[in-house]
Design a protein around this motif. Structure first.
Motif, PDB file in Angstrom:
ATOM      1  N   THR A  35       9.418  -2.445  -2.995  1.00  0.00           N
ATOM      2  CA  THR A  35       8.522  -3.441  -2.417  1.00  0.00           C
ATOM      3  C   THR A  35       9.296  -4.440  -1.561  1.00  0.00           C
ATOM      4  O   THR A  35       8.859  -4.800  -0.462  1.00  0.00           O
ATOM      5  N   MET A  36      10.451  -4.872  -2.044  1.00  0.00           N
ATOM      6  CA  MET A  36      11.271  -5.811  -1.276  1.00  0.00           C
ATOM      7  C   MET A  36      11.777  -5.156   0.007  1.00  0.00           C
ATOM      8  O   MET A  36      11.788  -5.781   1.068  1.00  0.00           O
ATOM      9  N   GLU A  38      10.343  -2.752   1.724  1.00  0.00           N
ATOM     10  CA  GLU A  38       9.197  -2.646   2.635  1.00  0.00           C
ATOM     11  C   GLU A  38       8.874  -3.999   3.265  1.00  0.00           C
ATOM     12  O   GLU A  38       8.636  -4.100   4.472  1.00  0.00           O
ATOM     13  N   LYS A  39       8.868  -5.032   2.455  1.00  0.00           N
ATOM     14  CA  LYS A  39       8.541  -6.374   2.938  1.00  0.00           C
ATOM     15  C   LYS A  39       9.575  -6.856   3.953  1.00  0.00           C
ATOM     16  O   LYS A  39       9.231  -7.380   5.016  1.00  0.00           O
ATOM     17  N   THR A  43       9.192  -7.644   8.161  1.00  0.00           N
ATOM     18  CA  THR A  43       9.354  -9.019   8.614  1.00  0.00           C
ATOM     19  C   THR A  43      10.230  -9.035   9.858  1.00  0.00           C
ATOM     20  O   THR A  43      11.316  -8.481   9.845  1.00  0.00           O
TER      21      THR A  43
END
Length: 82
Positions: A35-36, A38-39, A43
C-alpha cells in the motif's frame, strides 16, 4: 537493508488491514508495504517549495494592467506618483 517501524493504529483501521490481508492471503506487514509503495508511486515528486507558492494565483482582478496600477490598487485612487 531493512528498517523496522512501530506504529499505533486506530482499532477500525487495524481491523480493516487484517481483513484485507486475510482476503489476499498475505501478512499485514506485506499489505502495508504494498500500500505504501502504491501510494508513494502515485504521489507526484515534490518540488522545492518557495515561500510565496501558496498565494501565487489567488488574486484575480481581471485587469491586464495590474503591474502599472499596483499603488492605486493597494493604497487607493488618490496616490500621488513621484
Amino acid at each position: 537493508m531493512s528498517v523496522k517501524f512501530q506504529m499505533v493504529l486506530p482499532d477500525d483501521l487495524a481491523i480493516r488491514l487484517k481483513q484485507e490481508a486475510s482476503s489476499r492471503e498475505i501478512p499485514v506487514a506485506e499489505l502495508i508495504r504494498q500500500t505504501m509503495e502504491e501510494k508513494l508511486a502515485a504521489t507526484p515528486k515534490s518540488r522545492k517549495r518557495r515561500p510565496l507558492d501558496d498565494i501565487v494565483g489567488r488574486i484575480h482582478t481581471g485587469d491586464g494592467n495590474l503591474a502599472a496600477r499596483v499603488d492605486e490598487i493597494l493604497y487607493g485612487k488618490n496616490v500621488r506618483r513621484q
